[in-house]
Design a protein around this motif. Structure first.
Motif, mmCIF file in Angstrom:
data_model
loop_
_atom_site.group_PDB
_atom_site.id
_atom_site.type_symbol
_atom_site.label_atom_id
_atom_site.label_comp_id
_atom_site.label_asym_id
_atom_site.label_seq_id
_atom_site.Cartn_x
_atom_site.Cartn_y
_atom_site.Cartn_z
ATOM 1 N N MET A 9 0.810 -1.202 0.000
ATOM 2 C CA MET A 9 0.000 0.000 0.000
ATOM 3 C C MET A 9 0.856 1.271 0.000
ATOM 4 O O MET A 9 0.387 2.347 -0.356
ATOM 5 N N VAL A 10 2.099 1.125 0.436
ATOM 6 C CA VAL A 10 3.028 2.256 0.446
ATOM 7 C C VAL A 10 4.313 1.825 -0.229
ATOM 8 O O VAL A 10 4.629 0.635 -0.321
ATOM 9 N N ASN A 11 5.072 2.786 -0.704
ATOM 10 C CA ASN A 11 6.364 2.479 -1.300
ATOM 11 C C ASN A 11 7.349 2.051 -0.215
ATOM 12 O O ASN A 11 7.193 2.394 0.962
ATOM 13 N N THR A 12 8.345 1.300 -0.601
ATOM 14 C CA THR A 12 9.334 0.822 0.357
ATOM 15 C C THR A 12 10.097 2.005 0.941
ATOM 16 O O THR A 12 10.712 2.780 0.194
ATOM 17 N N PRO A 13 10.087 2.184 2.251
ATOM 18 C CA PRO A 13 10.694 3.379 2.845
ATOM 19 C C PRO A 13 12.216 3.287 2.944
ATOM 20 O O PRO A 13 12.809 2.211 2.916
ATOM 21 N N VAL A 14 12.832 4.443 3.090
ATOM 22 C CA VAL A 14 14.265 4.536 3.384
ATOM 23 C C VAL A 14 14.450 4.398 4.888
ATOM 24 O O VAL A 14 13.720 5.015 5.669
ATOM 25 N N VAL A 15 15.408 3.573 5.309
ATOM 26 C CA VAL A 15 15.607 3.315 6.738
ATOM 27 C C VAL A 15 17.065 3.563 7.111
ATOM 28 O O VAL A 15 17.968 3.553 6.269
ATOM 29 N N ALA A 16 17.268 3.785 8.420
ATOM 30 C CA ALA A 16 18.627 4.000 8.910
ATOM 31 C C ALA A 16 19.315 2.683 9.242
ATOM 32 O O ALA A 16 20.530 2.537 9.065
ATOM 33 N N ASP A 17 18.559 1.681 9.725
ATOM 34 C CA ASP A 17 19.156 0.388 10.068
ATOM 35 C C ASP A 17 19.624 -0.329 8.805
ATOM 36 O O ASP A 17 19.060 -0.154 7.719
ATOM 37 N N LYS A 18 20.648 -1.159 8.976
ATOM 38 C CA LYS A 18 21.253 -1.838 7.840
ATOM 39 C C LYS A 18 21.263 -3.352 8.032
ATOM 40 O O LYS A 18 21.388 -3.858 9.145
ATOM 41 N N PHE A 19 21.131 -4.062 6.895
ATOM 42 C CA PHE A 19 21.462 -5.485 6.839
ATOM 43 C C PHE A 19 22.962 -5.572 6.531
ATOM 44 O O PHE A 19 23.358 -5.743 5.382
ATOM 45 N N LEU A 20 23.774 -5.468 7.541
ATOM 46 C CA LEU A 20 25.212 -5.310 7.307
ATOM 47 C C LEU A 20 25.854 -6.517 6.636
ATOM 48 O O LEU A 20 26.866 -6.373 5.934
ATOM 49 N N ASN A 21 25.282 -7.717 6.831
ATOM 50 C CA ASN A 21 25.900 -8.932 6.312
ATOM 51 C C ASN A 21 25.114 -9.585 5.179
ATOM 52 O O ASN A 21 25.486 -10.661 4.714
ATOM 53 N N LEU A 22 24.035 -8.951 4.744
ATOM 54 C CA LEU A 22 23.175 -9.555 3.736
ATOM 55 C C LEU A 22 23.887 -9.624 2.385
ATOM 56 O O LEU A 22 24.340 -8.609 1.851
ATOM 57 N N LYS A 23 23.936 -10.841 1.831
ATOM 58 C CA LYS A 23 24.598 -11.064 0.536
ATOM 59 C C LYS A 23 23.626 -11.482 -0.558
ATOM 60 O O LYS A 23 23.919 -11.316 -1.740
#
Length: 525
Positions: A339-353
């Motif tokens: 229903m909404v666009n994917t928001p910008v966030v401060a938290d990170k997936f630091l290890n996501l590959k």
């Protein structure tokens, strides 16, 4: 090997019968060695004449046969008859008991299923059982008797059993698995349990499954406290799967499950919280309504499939970075829509590959103005991302389509994805924001090695996203509108994508197979 041995035995049995006839008629017969190495004298009734092998070898051959052939061979061999009474693999289904489905004879089939299981287990010694599978067909529902079940389990669940599979025709809470059968050390050898359609009520302090490595509960009546009693002392447990367990509200995985590495939870509709303290939980697969997760720092692979809730992508990017900080692989599957666009966030997936976003889209609720370019937020939140797969089934989706020779492209400045190497877009179509997302990746993924743009969302794909469509295979049917959109998307790719691909990027444009025939076209539309 079991079938070969059985055929060999039957052939030898026929030869032996001919020799007996010759002996009764006074015909000279040469001495024969019997199956246990002894000699049969001329004119005597010999036991089975076969290979000179020890009895334990023949028993091993017998144990390798499927249930129906093992039962048949017991009728032609005294050795097999003895081993049949301690046959290790008891697999009771309508196939193994030679019951062919017949809608007009369901009562007859139900009675014979129960009679045959009752007779076989009644003749079994209960010694040596390794696997017990009771797969009740649906037509046994009206004839089902918990007394029969308890008696059969009492015979088969003995010290040394390793696998118990119980599949009841429907969920029957009044039928409860008798936990008392696991007391006295009889359950400590079990390595795998699969229960379907019953209740499981282990008492507090239950510690009878010390060797259990795999537990599968489907449509099982069990509460969170009872599941805790069941698993808290299963120190060897490695894999836990729960599906349609409607009494679970709070699921807690205790710290004592040090070997647990895989957890799957599907459609437990009352579930609200999943909390894991297992120190080595590596993979979690979830299917259902979104719940609160606390999964620990060991989790590396997460798959979320939520088909009936909106804004699953927003939930994933806002909640998961803190809930699973060391995640390396993430798959998000949704069909209800964002229903909404994917928001910008401060938290990170630091290890996501590895990231796979699957918008199944078979729902008209997917909004017309959803911005695919907003998925850049996931790329920004994943600084270590190497592989990105986007799957879009555009059925029912309506977006502003790219057209004309002078499409105005939005830019997202200041976003570099330095480690992204492989991108695969499955179901690419001519939505303006999807074209912008693809162009953004080509211009800002500085380490990009390959880009696959597939203009058809193909249900016949392997895990790598490659089609099974080969020169010798039959293509799956495609709607006429999908074919037309595929051709339009191919035109857009050639117009806006191909020219932006750097020479270092391997660009693979996949179009509809020329042999495919749309459903509408096949009907002459």
């Amino acid at each position: 090997m079991g079938m070969l041995s059985l055929n060999y035995l039957m052939l030898k049995q026929k030869r032996q019968s001919r020799r007996r006839i010759q002996a009764r008629n006074g015909t000279t017969v040469l001495p024969q060695k019997n199956s246990l190495g002894g000699h049969a004298q001329v004119g005597e009734r010999s036991t089975y004449s076969g290979l000179n092998l020890p009895e334990d070898i023949w028993c091993h051959v017998h144990s390798l046969m499927p249930l129906q052939y093992a039962a048949q061979s017991a009728c032609i061999s005294h050795t097999f008859l003895r081993s049949w009474r301690s046959h290790p693999y008891l697999n009771f289904t309508e196939e193994t008991l030679f019951l062919k489905q017949n809608a007009s004879r369901k009562d007859y089939m139900a009675r014979h299923f129960i009679m045959r299981v009752d007779k076989i287990l009644g003749n079994h010694s209960g010694i040596g059982v390794k696997t017990l599978m009771l797969g009740f067909p649906d037509y046994c529902m009206d004839k089902f008797d918990a007394g029969h079940l308890n008696r059969w389990l009492q015979i088969a669940i003995t010290p040394g059993i390793e696998e118990v599979i119980l599949i009841l025709p429907i969920y029957m809470e009044q039928c409860s698995f008798p936990c008392s059968l696991l007391f006295g050390g009889r359950g400590n050898s079990i390595r795998r349990i699969r229960l379907t359609g019953c209740a499981f009520r282990p008492p507090v302090g239950f510690d009878c499954l010390k060797s259990l490595t795999e537990l599968y509960l489907y449509e099982v009546g069990i509460t969170g406290d009872e599941l805790g009693s069941l698993t808290s002392n299963c120190f060897a447990l490695e894999k836990l799967e729960l599906a349609y367990c409607g009494q679970l509200i709070f699921l807690e995985i205790p710290l004592s499950l040090e070997r647990l590495s895989f957890l799957r939870v599907s459609d437990c509709f009352m579930l609200q919280v999943i909390e894991s303290k297992a120190p080595n939980l590596f993979t979690f697969v979830f299917n259902g309504e979104l719940v609160h997760y606390s999964l620990g720092e060991s989790l590396k692979s997460l798959s979320i499939r939520s088909l009936y809730e909106p804004d699953v992508l927003s939930y994933a990017i806002t909640k998961l970075p803190s809930a699973v900080p060391n995640l390396e692989t993430l798959t998000v599957i949704t069909s209800f829509g964002e229903m909404v666009n994917t928001p910008v966030v401060a938290d990170k997936f630091l290890n996501l590959k590895y990231l796979h976003i699957d918008l199944m889209g078979a729902c008209e609720a997917f909004p017309r103005d959803y911005d695919y370019l907003s998925l850049v937020s996931f790329l920004d939140a994943s600084p270590s991302l190497e592989t990105f797969i986007l799957t879009v089934d555009r059925f029912g989706m309506n977006h502003d389509l790219a057209s004309g020779d002078a499409l105005h492209m939005r830019q997202v400045p200041g976003h570099k994805h330095s480690r992204l190497r492989k991108v695969h877009i499955i179901g690419f179509y001519s939505a303006k924001s999807m074209v912008e997302l693809t162009c953004h990746i080509l211009e800002n993924a500085t380490s990009l090695e390959s880009l696959i743009v597939d203009t058809i969302c193909n249900p016949l794909m392997n895990d790598d996203g490659n089609r099974y469509c080969t020169p010798n295979s039959r293509c799956f049917p495609v709607e006429r509108d999908t074919i037309l959109e595929g051709h339009k998307a191919l035109k857009i790719v050639n117009m806006y994508i191909v020219g932006r691909a750097p020479p270092t990027v391997k660009l693979d444009i996949r179009e509809l197979c020329s042999r495919k025939i749309g459903v509408g076209a096949a009907m002459g539309e």
